[in-house]
Structures are given as structure tokens and as C-alpha cells.
Design a protein around this motif. Structure first.
Motif, PDB file in Angstrom:
ATOM      1  N   ILE A   1      -9.632   1.663  -0.307  1.00  0.00           N
ATOM      2  CA  ILE A   1      -8.047   1.444   0.439  1.00  0.00           C
ATOM      3  C   ILE A   1      -7.718   2.367   0.201  1.00  0.00           C
ATOM      4  N   ILE A   2      -7.367   3.228   0.457  1.00  0.00           N
ATOM      5  CA  ILE A   2      -6.047   4.463   0.694  1.00  0.00           C
ATOM      6  C   ILE A   2      -5.379   3.548   1.496  1.00  0.00           C
ATOM      7  N   ASN A   3      -3.855   3.813   0.729  1.00  0.00           N
ATOM      8  CA  ASN A   3      -2.634   4.075   1.767  1.00  0.00           C
ATOM      9  C   ASN A   3      -1.914   5.278   2.226  1.00  0.00           C
ATOM     10  N   VAL A   4      -1.640   5.507   2.994  1.00  0.00           N
ATOM     11  CA  VAL A   4      -0.971   6.695   3.380  1.00  0.00           C
ATOM     12  C   VAL A   4      -0.377   7.084   4.659  1.00  0.00           C
ATOM     13  N   ASN A   5       1.375   7.323   4.171  1.00  0.00           N
ATOM     14  CA  ASN A   5       2.089   6.191   5.391  1.00  0.00           C
ATOM     15  C   ASN A   5       2.568   5.649   5.678  1.00  0.00           C
ATOM     16  N   GLU A   6       2.340   4.865   4.716  1.00  0.00           N
ATOM     17  CA  GLU A   6       2.282   3.197   4.276  1.00  0.00           C
ATOM     18  C   GLU A   6       1.322   2.415   5.355  1.00  0.00           C
ATOM     19  N   THR A   7       0.086   2.757   5.459  1.00  0.00           N
ATOM     20  CA  THR A   7      -0.639   2.752   6.688  1.00  0.00           C
ATOM     21  C   THR A   7      -1.947   2.624   5.355  1.00  0.00           C
ATOM     22  N   ALA A   8      -3.050   1.530   5.635  1.00  0.00           N
ATOM     23  CA  ALA A   8      -4.013   1.150   4.866  1.00  0.00           C
ATOM     24  C   ALA A   8      -5.283   1.404   5.739  1.00  0.00           C
TER      25      ALA A   8
END
Length: 303
Positions: free
Chosen positions: A49-56
Motif C-alpha cells: 500500500i502506498i499513500n499519496v496525497n492522503e490516498t491509499a
């Protein structure tokens, strides 16, 4: 390692190292791989899981040939139009990489046509300027893809679906820090240093005489210098320019309107390969044809 927000409000980050501690081991020798085997970087973080801009985002990690059927390093010669930023915040690096792609001799110092041979040992090799010298950097070709659609999550080539050099250069950048997340957010001047070994200069536009700054940009481009620009974050813009983002600056033009007013035009390329300038002098107007070469054109009028 310390990460500090840019005090000028660009939304990018500075990365610093405490040299009083032991240095991180540097991968300067080509990994040894048994015949018929493919190398995997044991230090590189590959989260599910990668979180980018508070999105998983759910992620899978696959070899290049598992993503596209017949991967190649280059389709012909590298060019600026190859760059297509993915989901990671690496515009600070990709905007400079786009400039480098237009300089074949300098490009060869970083990456050549033998840097990666698909379906062999899985090793990609490039050279980056680090700690005052050219350093050999090795990474594997295991790249993050969106789970399910099998689409590259990171940077990729816009001009060829199976061209891998853009994806692998971003992976090499991330490999220097053992993670994509650490490579997010940076200063274009750091990318200049890493890709050329040259001495970068950062100029804050609001503190500089605009006419003088424009002439400096013109002179720099005439001399063959690389120029990028970045915008501050936190402000929503209605003219197509993305806040907290870096662009390749390609050319500069000055015109004089009928009323005698000077107009400065900067031609830039978004590493996304999309989202153009939509304000005055955009390609919706016939006057833009004078300067149009396929990229957005930023119009700046100084009074």
C-alpha cells in the motif's frame, strides 16, 4: 536524515544528511547474479500500500516484462516528450530529466543504450553525481503497478507504452534512498546537480527585477543552459498552472503590443505531459501560433 519544507512556500522539501552519523552504504559495484537469475535489490522498500496525497493505493511489484509484453529501454532517441509523470511527486526530478533528454552527449553520461537489457539479469545501471563525484547506481527493474489494471504507478514514457527508460530512471532515483516515498518532494536544483554535476542557481522571481530576470533566462537558454521553474503550493489557480509543481522551461520570447507594452512569454513543459496554460496567449488564441511548439505557454506581463 532530515526533511524540511521549502521556506519560500513551493511545497517541495529539502533533504539533508547529518554527516556525524555513519553514511548509508552506497551501491557502486554491479551486483553479482548467477546465470539465468535476475537480481532483486534487497534494500528497496516494496510496500503493498502506498499513500499519496492522503490516498491509499493498492500496489503490486512486477518486472518490466510482466507489465508490458516486449519492454525496450529506448524507442529511437530519448526526447523531452518521453517524460510522463505518474503518481509520485517527482516532478522536481522529471522536469530536469526532460531537459537532459534533449542533450544526447550529456544524456550518455547518465544513461546509455546498454544500461538495461530486458529479460536478462534484471539490472538497470545509470550514473548520478553524488557527494562530489559520478557514482554508478544499480537498481532492479521491479516497478510498482496499480493492483488489478496492471498500469504503471510511477513515471513512464508518454511516447511508447513499452519504453522503460523514464520508469527506470525514476526507480534509480528512488533506489538512492531505498524508497519511492523518500524521493517525493525535492528541489529542481538538486536534480540539476544529480544529473549533470553542474552548479545550480535558484532565483526567486518575486524578489527579482522582472525585466532583468527575463533577460537572464534568455541568455541562459542561448548558452544551452538547463532551466526549470516551480510554483508555490497552497493556492488554487484558474489558468492551468499547477501549484507546488515543477516545469521544464524551454524558451523565452518578448513582444511589444501596439500600445507599446512589453510582453514576456515563457514556454514550459509540464512533466505530466498534460494540463496546459489556459490564460492569455494560450493555444486557444491565434496569436499563440507564433510561439506554439506543442507545450503550454505561460504569459507574464510586468508593469
Amino acid at each position: 536524515m532530515n526533511y524540511e519544507e521549502d521556506p519560500e512556500g513551493s511545497g517541495l522539501q529539502f533533504w539533508t544528511r547529518d554527516f556525524r552519523t555513519a553514511p548509508v552504504p552506497r551501491k557502486t559495484e554491479r551486483p553479482e547474479v548467477a546465470p539465468g537469475q535476475e537480481w532483486t535489490d534487497p534494500n528497496f522498500d516494496k510496500p503493498a500500500i502506498i499513500n499519496v496525497n492522503e490516498t491509499a493505493h493498492l500496489i503490486e511489484w512486477k518486472r518490466s516484462y510482466e507489465i508490458v509484453p516486449d519492454p525496450v529501454l529506448f524507442h529511437g532517441d530519448a526526447c523531452m516528450e518521453d517524460i510522463n509523470q505518474g503518481t509520485f511527486g517527482t516532478c522536481w526530478f522529471l522536469s530536469m530529466l526532460a531537459n537532459l533528454a534533449e542533450k544526447p552527449k550529456l544524456m550518455k553520461k547518465v544513461i546509455d543504450k546498454n544500461a538495461f537489457k530486458p529479460k536478462t539479469d534484471g539490472i538497470f545501471h545509470c550514473r548520478l553525481w553524488r557527494f562530489g563525484e559520478w557514482e554508478d547506481v544499480y537498481t532492479d527493474d521491479i516497478l510498482p503497478v496499480v493492483k488489478g489494471p496492471n498500469e504503471l504507478f510511477g513515471a513512464q514514457s508518454k511516447s511508447g507504452t513499452n519504453e522503460m527508460w523514464v520508469s527506470l530512471m525514476e526507480k534509480a532515483l528512488a533506489g538512492c534512498h531505498d524508497s519511492y516515498s523518500v524521493a517525493e518532494g525535492g528541489m529542481p536544483s538538486d536534480a540539476y546537480l544529480a544529473l549533470t554535476g553542474g552548479v545550480p542557481e535558484t532565483v526567486v522571481m518575486e524578489y527579482t527585477n522582472h525585466s532583468v530576470l527575463f533577460q537572464r533566462i534568455v541568455n541562459a537558454l542561448k548558452c544551452g543552459a538547463f532551466v526549470t521553474c516551480s510554483t508555490k503550493s497552497g493556492t488554487s489557480l484558474s489558468n492551468g498552472i499547477v501549484p507546488g509543481h515543477a516545469y521544464s522551461l524551454i524558451s523565452a520570447h518578448e513582444i511589444t503590443k501596439k500600445n507599446g507594452k512589453r510582453v514576456f512569454l515563457l514556454q514550459m513543459r509540464n512533466p505530466w505531459g498534460s494540463d496546459e496554460w489556459t490564460g492569455k496567449w494560450s493555444d486557444k488564441l491565434v496569436f499563440y501560433e507564433i510561439f506554439d511548439s506543442g507545450f503550454l505557454c505561460l504569459h507574464i506581463v510586468y508593469t
